[in-house]
Design a protein around this motif. Structure first.
Motif, PDB file in Angstrom:
ATOM      1  N   LEU A  20      -3.039  31.031   6.046  1.00 33.69           N
ATOM      2  CA  LEU A  20      -3.186  29.674   5.537  1.00 33.69           C
ATOM      3  C   LEU A  20      -3.269  28.756   6.741  1.00 33.69           C
ATOM      4  CD1 LEU A  20      -0.544  29.637   2.659  1.00 33.69           C
ATOM      5  CD2 LEU A  20      -3.020  29.796   2.438  1.00 33.69           C
ATOM      6  N   GLU A  21      -4.232  27.849   6.716  1.00 38.35           N
ATOM      7  CA  GLU A  21      -4.434  26.949   7.841  1.00 38.35           C
ATOM      8  C   GLU A  21      -4.516  25.516   7.337  1.00 38.35           C
ATOM      9  OE1 GLU A  21      -7.690  26.322  11.444  1.00 38.35           O
ATOM     10  OE2 GLU A  21      -7.987  27.886   9.963  1.00 38.35           O
ATOM     11  N   VAL A  22      -3.831  24.603   8.018  1.00 37.03           N
ATOM     12  CA  VAL A  22      -3.884  23.183   7.677  1.00 37.03           C
ATOM     13  C   VAL A  22      -4.966  22.540   8.536  1.00 37.03           C
ATOM     14  CG1 VAL A  22      -2.605  21.018   7.611  1.00 37.03           C
ATOM     15  CG2 VAL A  22      -1.437  23.161   7.086  1.00 37.03           C
ATOM     16  N   VAL A  23      -5.940  21.904   7.879  1.00 37.72           N
ATOM     17  CA  VAL A  23      -7.054  21.275   8.593  1.00 37.72           C
ATOM     18  C   VAL A  23      -7.292  19.878   8.040  1.00 37.72           C
ATOM     19  CG1 VAL A  23      -8.202  23.478   9.112  1.00 37.72           C
ATOM     20  CG2 VAL A  23      -8.787  22.250   7.032  1.00 37.72           C
ATOM     21  N   PRO A  24      -7.847  18.968   8.851  1.00 37.61           N
ATOM     22  CA  PRO A  24      -8.211  17.648   8.338  1.00 37.61           C
ATOM     23  C   PRO A  24      -9.263  17.774   7.236  1.00 37.61           C
ATOM     24  CG  PRO A  24      -8.260  17.677  10.736  1.00 37.61           C
ATOM     25  CD  PRO A  24      -8.092  19.093  10.282  1.00 37.61           C
ATOM     26  N   ASN A  25      -9.287  16.815   6.322  1.00 29.54           N
ATOM     27  CA  ASN A  25     -10.238  16.845   5.208  1.00 29.54           C
ATOM     28  C   ASN A  25     -11.669  17.078   5.648  1.00 29.54           C
ATOM     29  OD1 ASN A  25      -8.412  16.520   3.184  1.00 29.54           O
ATOM     30  ND2 ASN A  25      -8.821  14.367   2.838  1.00 29.54           N
ATOM     31  N   ASP A  26     -12.095  16.397   6.697  1.00 30.18           N
ATOM     32  CA  ASP A  26     -13.498  16.492   7.106  1.00 30.18           C
ATOM     33  C   ASP A  26     -13.847  17.837   7.738  1.00 30.18           C
ATOM     34  OD1 ASP A  26     -12.010  16.020   9.397  1.00 30.18           O
ATOM     35  OD2 ASP A  26     -13.412  14.564  10.239  1.00 30.18           O
ATOM     36  N   GLN A  27     -12.859  18.689   8.006  1.00 31.26           N
ATOM     37  CA  GLN A  27     -13.115  20.002   8.594  1.00 31.26           C
ATOM     38  C   GLN A  27     -12.871  21.140   7.609  1.00 31.26           C
ATOM     39  OE1 GLN A  27     -10.859  20.375  12.196  1.00 31.26           O
ATOM     40  NE2 GLN A  27     -11.650  18.467  13.045  1.00 31.26           N
ATOM     41  N   ALA A  28     -12.542  20.824   6.368  1.00 29.57           N
ATOM     42  CA  ALA A  28     -12.217  21.860   5.389  1.00 29.57           C
ATOM     43  C   ALA A  28     -13.411  22.769   5.104  1.00 29.57           C
ATOM     44  CB  ALA A  28     -11.715  21.229   4.095  1.00 29.57           C
ATOM     45  N   ASP A  29     -14.620  22.217   5.048  1.00 27.71           N
ATOM     46  CA  ASP A  29     -15.804  23.026   4.774  1.00 27.71           C
ATOM     47  C   ASP A  29     -16.123  23.983   5.922  1.00 27.71           C
ATOM     48  OD1 ASP A  29     -16.148  21.839   2.298  1.00 27.71           O
ATOM     49  OD2 ASP A  29     -17.510  20.311   3.069  1.00 27.71           O
TER      50      ASP A  29
ATOM     51  N   SER B 180       5.401  17.321   3.015  1.00 32.38           N
ATOM     52  CA  SER B 180       4.983  17.722   4.349  1.00 32.38           C
ATOM     53  C   SER B 180       4.051  18.914   4.217  1.00 32.38           C
ATOM     54  CB  SER B 180       6.191  18.082   5.204  1.00 32.38           C
ATOM     55  OG  SER B 180       6.670  19.359   4.867  1.00 32.38           O
ATOM     56  N   CYS B 181       3.135  19.036   5.143  1.00 35.15           N
ATOM     57  CA  CYS B 181       2.170  20.133   5.106  1.00 35.15           C
ATOM     58  C   CYS B 181       2.861  21.489   5.203  1.00 35.15           C
ATOM     59  CB  CYS B 181       1.142  19.965   6.220  1.00 35.15           C
ATOM     60  SG  CYS B 181      -0.052  18.657   5.860  1.00 35.15           S
ATOM     61  N   GLU B 182       3.879  21.585   6.015  1.00 36.62           N
ATOM     62  CA  GLU B 182       4.561  22.867   6.171  1.00 36.62           C
ATOM     63  C   GLU B 182       5.261  23.289   4.888  1.00 36.62           C
ATOM     64  OE1 GLU B 182       4.366  25.232   8.554  1.00 36.62           O
ATOM     65  OE2 GLU B 182       2.801  23.877   9.284  1.00 36.62           O
ATOM     66  N   SER B 183       5.870  22.350   4.168  1.00 31.13           N
ATOM     67  CA  SER B 183       6.553  22.723   2.923  1.00 31.13           C
ATOM     68  C   SER B 183       5.546  23.145   1.855  1.00 31.13           C
ATOM     69  CB  SER B 183       7.447  21.593   2.424  1.00 31.13           C
ATOM     70  OG  SER B 183       6.685  20.479   2.026  1.00 31.13           O
ATOM     71  N   VAL B 184       4.411  22.453   1.766  1.00 30.62           N
ATOM     72  CA  VAL B 184       3.376  22.821   0.800  1.00 30.62           C
ATOM     73  C   VAL B 184       2.776  24.169   1.180  1.00 30.62           C
ATOM     74  CG1 VAL B 184       1.137  22.184  -0.185  1.00 30.62           C
ATOM     75  CG2 VAL B 184       2.857  20.424   0.218  1.00 30.62           C
ATOM     76  N   LYS B 185       2.517  24.362   2.458  1.00 32.16           N
ATOM     77  CA  LYS B 185       1.957  25.626   2.946  1.00 32.16           C
ATOM     78  C   LYS B 185       2.907  26.782   2.645  1.00 32.16           C
ATOM     79  CE  LYS B 185       0.458  27.735   7.286  1.00 32.16           C
ATOM     80  NZ  LYS B 185       0.315  27.515   8.730  1.00 32.16           N
ATOM     81  N   ASP B 186       4.205  26.586   2.873  1.00 32.57           N
ATOM     82  CA  ASP B 186       5.191  27.627   2.584  1.00 32.57           C
ATOM     83  C   ASP B 186       5.247  27.957   1.090  1.00 32.57           C
ATOM     84  OD1 ASP B 186       5.857  27.849   5.259  1.00 32.57           O
ATOM     85  OD2 ASP B 186       7.635  26.567   5.095  1.00 32.57           O
TER      86      ASP B 186
ATOM     87  N   ASP C 210      -3.148  13.511   0.900  1.00 34.05           N
ATOM     88  CA  ASP C 210      -4.507  14.037   0.729  1.00 34.05           C
ATOM     89  C   ASP C 210      -5.399  13.815   1.955  1.00 34.05           C
ATOM     90  OD1 ASP C 210      -6.192  15.581  -0.779  1.00 34.05           O
ATOM     91  OD2 ASP C 210      -7.050  13.903  -1.890  1.00 34.05           O
ATOM     92  N   THR C 211      -4.806  13.773   3.145  1.00 35.75           N
ATOM     93  CA  THR C 211      -5.607  13.659   4.369  1.00 35.75           C
ATOM     94  C   THR C 211      -5.795  15.010   5.035  1.00 35.75           C
ATOM     95  OG1 THR C 211      -3.665  13.209   5.743  1.00 35.75           O
ATOM     96  CG2 THR C 211      -4.827  11.299   4.828  1.00 35.75           C
ATOM     97  N   GLN C 212      -5.016  16.012   4.617  1.00 35.26           N
ATOM     98  CA  GLN C 212      -5.107  17.363   5.173  1.00 35.26           C
ATOM     99  C   GLN C 212      -5.327  18.340   4.018  1.00 35.26           C
ATOM    100  OE1 GLN C 212      -4.799  18.067   8.435  1.00 35.26           O
ATOM    101  NE2 GLN C 212      -3.791  16.282   9.281  1.00 35.26           N
ATOM    102  N   LYS C 213      -6.051  19.410   4.299  1.00 33.07           N
ATOM    103  CA  LYS C 213      -6.277  20.468   3.313  1.00 33.07           C
ATOM    104  C   LYS C 213      -5.652  21.762   3.825  1.00 33.07           C
ATOM    105  CE  LYS C 213      -9.022  18.082   0.597  1.00 33.07           C
ATOM    106  NZ  LYS C 213      -8.550  17.535  -0.633  1.00 33.07           N
TER     107      LYS C 213
END
Length: 98
Positions: free
Chosen positions: A46-55, A22-28, A68-71
């Motif tokens: 730290l912010e979770v964003v969709p792949n296409d918005q990472a840049d 999960s994104c929250e566990s990886v972020k933590d 690998d759909t969120q960064k």
């Protein structure tokens, strides 16, 4: 016999979903690594964003999640001159190839 086939099929279909972090566990996890490297807790976000918005997020990608759909993007608070991320802040999957 038929019942056990359905159970096995259900488990096999659910396995990839259970294996994804999960994104929250990886972020933590990344958050704790950065703090352990001496960066103050209020010194970064730290912010979770969709792949296409990472840049466009304006930070450095330090992790990924949800198959690998969120960064996960690291942004340093305060001084603009010090934007480095500790070398071991990301997950092992984000380490550069050697």
């Amino acid at each position: 016999m038929k019942k056990s086939k359905w159970i096995l099929t259900g488990l096999l279909m659910a396995a990839p979903l259970l294996a994804q972090a999960s994104c929250e566990s990886v972020k933590d996890e990344i958050n704790q690594k950065i703090i352990k490297n001496g960066v103050p807790e209020n010194g970064f976000t730290l912010e979770v964003v969709p792949n296409d918005q990472a840049d466009q997020a304006g930070g450095q990608v330090v992790g990924h999640c949800e198959n690998d759909t969120q960064k996960i993007v690291y942004k340093r608070n305060g001084s603009e001159s010090d934007t480095g991320v500790p070398a071991n802040a990301g997950t092992s999957q984000d380490s550069p190839a050697q």
